[in-house]
Design a protein around this motif. Structure first.
Motif, PDB file in Angstrom:
ATOM      1  N   ARG A  20      73.269  62.882   6.362  1.00  0.00           N
ATOM      2  CA  ARG A  20      73.540  63.815   7.460  1.00  0.00           C
ATOM      3  C   ARG A  20      72.405  63.828   8.468  1.00  0.00           C
ATOM      4  O   ARG A  20      72.630  63.852   9.679  1.00  0.00           O
ATOM      5  CB  ARG A  20      73.769  65.225   6.897  1.00  0.00           C
ATOM      6  N   VAL A  21      71.176  63.798   8.002  1.00  0.00           N
ATOM      7  CA  VAL A  21      70.028  63.766   8.904  1.00  0.00           C
ATOM      8  C   VAL A  21      69.985  62.431   9.651  1.00  0.00           C
ATOM      9  O   VAL A  21      69.640  62.399  10.836  1.00  0.00           O
ATOM     10  CB  VAL A  21      68.713  64.043   8.137  1.00  0.00           C
ATOM     11  N   LEU A  22      70.370  61.359   8.988  1.00  0.00           N
ATOM     12  CA  LEU A  22      70.424  60.054   9.652  1.00  0.00           C
ATOM     13  C   LEU A  22      71.359  60.102  10.853  1.00  0.00           C
ATOM     14  O   LEU A  22      71.020  59.596  11.934  1.00  0.00           O
ATOM     15  CB  LEU A  22      70.877  58.972   8.669  1.00  0.00           C
ATOM     16  N   VAL A  23      72.511  60.701  10.694  1.00  0.00           N
ATOM     17  CA  VAL A  23      73.461  60.830  11.804  1.00  0.00           C
ATOM     18  C   VAL A  23      72.817  61.605  12.964  1.00  0.00           C
ATOM     19  O   VAL A  23      72.943  61.213  14.133  1.00  0.00           O
ATOM     20  CB  VAL A  23      74.766  61.515  11.334  1.00  0.00           C
ATOM     21  N   ALA A  24      72.118  62.678  12.657  1.00  0.00           N
ATOM     22  CA  ALA A  24      71.456  63.472  13.695  1.00  0.00           C
ATOM     23  C   ALA A  24      70.375  62.665  14.403  1.00  0.00           C
ATOM     24  O   ALA A  24      70.234  62.735  15.629  1.00  0.00           O
ATOM     25  CB  ALA A  24      70.862  64.744  13.093  1.00  0.00           C
ATOM     26  N   MET A  25      69.619  61.884  13.641  1.00  0.00           N
ATOM     27  CA  MET A  25      68.564  61.064  14.245  1.00  0.00           C
ATOM     28  C   MET A  25      69.154  59.979  15.142  1.00  0.00           C
ATOM     29  O   MET A  25      68.612  59.695  16.214  1.00  0.00           O
ATOM     30  CB  MET A  25      67.695  60.447  13.156  1.00  0.00           C
ATOM     31  N   LEU A  26      70.227  59.379  14.711  1.00  0.00           N
ATOM     32  CA  LEU A  26      70.880  58.366  15.535  1.00  0.00           C
ATOM     33  C   LEU A  26      71.430  58.982  16.816  1.00  0.00           C
ATOM     34  O   LEU A  26      71.348  58.366  17.892  1.00  0.00           O
ATOM     35  CB  LEU A  26      71.997  57.672  14.746  1.00  0.00           C
ATOM     36  N   ALA A  27      71.971  60.189  16.724  1.00  0.00           N
ATOM     37  CA  ALA A  27      72.500  60.866  17.909  1.00  0.00           C
ATOM     38  C   ALA A  27      71.401  61.152  18.924  1.00  0.00           C
ATOM     39  O   ALA A  27      71.642  61.129  20.130  1.00  0.00           O
ATOM     40  CB  ALA A  27      73.196  62.161  17.503  1.00  0.00           C
ATOM     41  N   ARG A  28      70.187  61.385  18.448  1.00  0.00           N
ATOM     42  CA  ARG A  28      69.051  61.646  19.336  1.00  0.00           C
ATOM     43  C   ARG A  28      68.278  60.378  19.685  1.00  0.00           C
ATOM     44  O   ARG A  28      67.237  60.454  20.311  1.00  0.00           O
ATOM     45  CB  ARG A  28      68.114  62.653  18.687  1.00  0.00           C
ATOM     46  N   ARG A  29      68.784  59.261  19.222  1.00  0.00           N
ATOM     47  CA  ARG A  29      68.171  57.949  19.485  1.00  0.00           C
ATOM     48  C   ARG A  29      66.738  57.838  18.959  1.00  0.00           C
ATOM     49  O   ARG A  29      65.886  57.198  19.563  1.00  0.00           O
ATOM     50  CB  ARG A  29      68.232  57.619  20.969  1.00  0.00           C
ATOM     51  N   GLU A  30      66.494  58.467  17.824  1.00  0.00           N
ATOM     52  CA  GLU A  30      65.194  58.349  17.165  1.00  0.00           C
ATOM     53  C   GLU A  30      65.276  57.174  16.205  1.00  0.00           C
ATOM     54  O   GLU A  30      65.442  57.336  14.996  1.00  0.00           O
ATOM     55  CB  GLU A  30      64.846  59.656  16.454  1.00  0.00           C
TER      56      GLU A  30
END
Length: 133
Positions: free
Chosen positions: A101-111
């Motif tokens: 779930r955190v991976l999805v959030a990081m990808l959405a923020r382009r981190e």
């Protein structure tokens, strides 16, 4: 300044998912245990046999009980003892689900750097689950 303003969003997201996952996992463990000890779901290995087989080496235990090897136990989750095992597995997977779930959030923020490290950790989890490590 509120606490939430000082804590990175990823940590709060992970904490929320971890809280929910552990609650679900605990409820599953409790329900499986009650089903097991109450006899609602009969065990694969009879309770009276357990003292005889507990101390055996794994190979001897598998031979004596006819228990499946590897992922074969999944077909026995309708039995009380194996439903308990499935509940433990569910609880063990909570961290991996939180990471995803955190991976999805990081990808959405382009981190990308942090996302790639998170993805690598998930690959390690997957390798362990698959029995490669």
């Amino acid at each position: 300044m509120e606490l939430n303003e000082r804590v990175p969003e990823e940590q709060l997201l992970y904490a929320r998912w971890l809280d929910a996952g552990t609650r679900v996992g605990f409820a599953a463990l409790l329900a499986a245990f009650v089903a097991y000890v109450s006899g609602v779901l009969p065990p694969y290995v009879p309770l009276e046999t357990l003292p005889e087989v507990w101390g055996m080496p794994v190979a001897q235990y598998l031979q004596s009980t006819g228990a499946p090897e590897g992922w074969g136990w999944l077909s026995l989750v309708v039995r009380g003892d194996y439903l308990n095992l499935a509940s433990i597995v569910l609880l063990a997977l909570v961290s991996a689900v939180c990471y995803a779930r955190v991976l999805v959030a990081m990808l959405a923020r382009r981190e990308r750097l942090q996302a790639s490290m998170m993805a690598a950790q998930l690959l390690v989890f997957a390798a362990v689950i698959a029995g490669l490590c």
